[in-house]
Design an enzyme around this catalytic site. Structure first.
Site, PDB file in Angstrom:
ATOM      1  N   ASN A  89       0.864  -1.180   0.000  1.00 15.42           N
ATOM      2  CA  ASN A  89       0.000   0.000   0.000  1.00 15.42           C
ATOM      3  C   ASN A  89       0.901   1.231   0.000  1.00 15.42           C
ATOM      4  O   ASN A  89       1.495   1.563   1.021  1.00 15.42           O
ATOM      5  CB  ASN A  89      -0.889  -0.019   1.258  1.00 15.42           C
ATOM      6  CG  ASN A  89      -1.678   1.277   1.436  1.00 15.42           C
ATOM      7  OD1 ASN A  89      -1.785   2.078   0.513  1.00 15.42           O
ATOM      8  ND2 ASN A  89      -2.227   1.469   2.625  1.00 15.42           N
ATOM      9  N   TRP A  90       0.972   1.879  -1.149  1.00 17.49           N
ATOM     10  CA  TRP A  90       1.883   3.036  -1.276  1.00 17.49           C
ATOM     11  C   TRP A  90       1.303   4.289  -0.619  1.00 17.49           C
ATOM     12  O   TRP A  90       1.990   5.297  -0.525  1.00 17.49           O
ATOM     13  CB  TRP A  90       2.177   3.291  -2.751  1.00 17.49           C
ATOM     14  CG  TRP A  90       3.313   2.469  -3.288  1.00 17.49           C
ATOM     15  CD1 TRP A  90       3.712   1.241  -2.835  1.00 17.49           C
ATOM     16  CD2 TRP A  90       4.186   2.814  -4.362  1.00 17.49           C
ATOM     17  NE1 TRP A  90       4.791   0.814  -3.568  1.00 17.49           N
ATOM     18  CE2 TRP A  90       5.107   1.748  -4.520  1.00 17.49           C
ATOM     19  CE3 TRP A  90       4.284   3.903  -5.227  1.00 17.49           C
ATOM     20  CZ2 TRP A  90       6.103   1.757  -5.493  1.00 17.49           C
ATOM     21  CZ3 TRP A  90       5.282   3.908  -6.194  1.00 17.49           C
ATOM     22  CH2 TRP A  90       6.183   2.851  -6.317  1.00 17.49           C
ATOM     23  N   LYS A  91       0.037   4.229  -0.215  1.00 12.84           N
ATOM     24  CA  LYS A  91      -0.612   5.427   0.376  1.00 12.84           C
ATOM     25  C   LYS A  91      -0.392   6.624  -0.566  1.00 12.84           C
ATOM     26  O   LYS A  91      -0.481   6.462  -1.769  1.00 12.84           O
ATOM     27  CB  LYS A  91      -0.085   5.687   1.779  1.00 12.84           C
ATOM     28  CG  LYS A  91      -0.075   4.443   2.655  1.00 12.84           C
ATOM     29  CD  LYS A  91       0.192   4.755   4.083  1.00 12.84           C
ATOM     30  CE  LYS A  91       0.303   3.452   4.863  1.00 12.84           C
ATOM     31  NZ  LYS A  91       0.161   3.628   6.283  1.00 12.84           N
ATOM     32  N   HIS A 119      -9.467   1.270   4.858  1.00 15.11           N
ATOM     33  CA  HIS A 119      -8.196   1.445   5.587  1.00 15.11           C
ATOM     34  C   HIS A 119      -8.434   2.433   6.732  1.00 15.11           C
ATOM     35  O   HIS A 119      -9.204   3.379   6.601  1.00 15.11           O
ATOM     36  CB  HIS A 119      -7.126   1.979   4.628  1.00 15.11           C
ATOM     37  CG  HIS A 119      -5.748   1.935   5.214  1.00 15.11           C
ATOM     38  ND1 HIS A 119      -5.306   2.861   6.128  1.00 15.11           N
ATOM     39  CD2 HIS A 119      -4.728   1.059   5.033  1.00 15.11           C
ATOM     40  CE1 HIS A 119      -4.066   2.558   6.478  1.00 15.11           C
ATOM     41  NE2 HIS A 119      -3.691   1.467   5.830  1.00 15.11           N
ATOM     42  N   GLU A 167      -6.801   4.796   7.788  1.00 14.27           N
ATOM     43  CA  GLU A 167      -6.531   6.205   7.454  1.00 14.27           C
ATOM     44  C   GLU A 167      -7.714   6.825   6.721  1.00 14.27           C
ATOM     45  O   GLU A 167      -7.996   8.015   6.884  1.00 14.27           O
ATOM     46  CB  GLU A 167      -5.220   6.301   6.644  1.00 14.27           C
ATOM     47  CG  GLU A 167      -4.018   6.034   7.545  1.00 14.27           C
ATOM     48  CD  GLU A 167      -2.782   5.508   6.841  1.00 14.27           C
ATOM     49  OE1 GLU A 167      -2.713   5.541   5.597  1.00 14.27           O
ATOM     50  OE2 GLU A 167      -1.868   5.047   7.569  1.00 14.27           O
ATOM     51  N   GLU A 194      -5.496  -5.013  10.563  1.00 18.50           N
ATOM     52  CA  GLU A 194      -4.486  -3.980  10.751  1.00 18.50           C
ATOM     53  C   GLU A 194      -4.751  -3.225  12.050  1.00 18.50           C
ATOM     54  O   GLU A 194      -5.524  -2.248  12.058  1.00 18.50           O
ATOM     55  CB  GLU A 194      -4.527  -2.979   9.594  1.00 18.50           C
ATOM     56  CG  GLU A 194      -4.208  -3.585   8.241  1.00 18.50           C
ATOM     57  CD  GLU A 194      -3.540  -2.577   7.324  1.00 18.50           C
ATOM     58  OE1 GLU A 194      -2.461  -2.872   6.841  1.00 18.50           O
ATOM     59  OE2 GLU A 194      -4.092  -1.486   7.133  1.00 18.50           O
ATOM     60  N   GLY A 198       2.574   2.007  10.800  1.00 15.79           N
ATOM     61  CA  GLY A 198       3.603   3.045  10.678  1.00 15.79           C
ATOM     62  C   GLY A 198       4.334   3.370  11.968  1.00 15.79           C
ATOM     63  O   GLY A 198       5.050   4.375  12.039  1.00 15.79           O
ATOM     64  N   SER A 218       3.346  -2.453  10.376  1.00 14.38           N
ATOM     65  CA  SER A 218       4.790  -2.512  10.634  1.00 14.38           C
ATOM     66  C   SER A 218       5.415  -3.861  10.276  1.00 14.38           C
ATOM     67  O   SER A 218       6.295  -4.354  10.987  1.00 14.38           O
ATOM     68  CB  SER A 218       5.077  -2.143  12.099  1.00 14.38           C
ATOM     69  OG  SER A 218       4.719  -0.794  12.333  1.00 14.38           O
ATOM     70  N   GLY A 273       2.729  -1.166   4.301  1.00 14.97           N
ATOM     71  CA  GLY A 273       2.805   0.252   3.955  1.00 14.97           C
ATOM     72  C   GLY A 273       4.247   0.649   3.686  1.00 14.97           C
ATOM     73  O   GLY A 273       4.779   0.441   2.601  1.00 14.97           O
ATOM     74  N   GLY A 274       4.905   1.210   4.706  1.00  8.45           N
ATOM     75  CA  GLY A 274       6.245   1.778   4.545  1.00  8.45           C
ATOM     76  C   GLY A 274       7.239   0.869   3.844  1.00  8.45           C
ATOM     77  O   GLY A 274       7.965   1.313   2.937  1.00  8.45           O
TER      78      GLY A 274
END
Ligand code: PEP
Length: 243
Positions: A8-10, A91, A93, A158, A164, A203, A224-225
């Site tokens: 997930n590149w956000k 998600h 976010e 999640e 993150g 994470s 993500g990251g």
């Protein structure tokens, strides 16, 4: 079952990143399914760059309607036309930044399914909810109200406090939650729920991926990251067990 390793590149990534990243994914291991979910404007260039590979493409949201006067939103059929076959929905976010409710997510999920997209529905508790012993009830409720009847897709657990932050639940807590999700899905969906992929997200890094991906009822990861660096993304994919 083969594991699904999803990035997930956000709101990260630029056009200049696409060709190099897609080329690096040529080294992806063959025993997993790999998925990249970039921002909307990168879907078409990624589809072009990944053409002829087995790597799938996904969006990070869609609207509940197939078209209409909804400024700034993107419809599921257009996402499908752009070359995506998956869409992340709900998600945390988006739930936090855009006030998305379980009912919104259920409507978007139906739209995604109608457009031929595989939805990845995100669920997870806050740290306060976990500390209060409510994590499993919260997740069961999210599943109950976010999945429309006839759901066929992927669920991603999640925990919000793990996204993150570099923190993850213990392997025992992840295994317990995934067993809870499996039981809830089987009750809700019947035989489909017994085989629905349940991803863990929060994470996931090359250093912890092997331990997390080996847990029962973990069918892959939403990352993500660590999905922004091809080497880390591929290292996580390589550590997935063979299904
Ligand atoms: C995510 O945003 O879905 C996620 C899991 O992020 P990270 O891997 O950076 O915690």
């Amino acid at each position: 079952m083969r594991q699904l390793i999803a990035g997930n590149w956000k709101m990260h990534g630029r056009l200049k990143d696409v060709a190099g990243f897609a080329a690096a994914l040529g080294a992806a291991p063959a025993h997993i399914d790999l998925l990249v979910c970039p921002p909307f404007p990168l879907l078409v260039p990624f589809a072009t760059a990944l053409a002829g590979t087995a790597i799938a493409l996904g969006a990070q949201d869609c609207h509940a309607r197939p078209e209409g006067a909804h400024t700034g939103d993107v419809a599921a059929p257009l996402i499908r036309e752009a070359g995506a076959t998956y869409v992340i929905l709900g998600h945390s976010e988006r739930r936090a930044d855009h006030g998305e409710t379980n009912a919104d997510i259920a409507a978007k999920t139906s739209a995604a399914l109608s457009a031929g997209l595989t939805p990845i529905i995100c669920v997870g508790e806050t740290e306060a909810e976990r500390d209060a012993g409510q994590a499993e009830d919260i997740v069961r409720s999210q599943l109950m109200h976010s999945l429309p009847p006839g759901f066929a897709g992927v669920v991603a657990y999640e925990p919000i406090w793990a996204i993150g932050t570099g923190r993850t639940p213990s392997v025992t807590d992840i295994a317990t939650m995934h067993a809870t999700i499996r039981a809830a899905l089987t009750t809700q969906l019947g035989p489909t729920g017994a085989t629905t992929r349940i991803l863990y997200g929060g994470s996931v890094k090359p250093a912890n991926a092997a331990a997390l991906l080996a847990l029962p009822n973990v069918g892959g990861a939403l990352i993500g990251g660590a999905s922004l660096a091809a080497a880390d993304f591929l290292a996580i994919a390589a550590s997935a067990p063979r299904g």
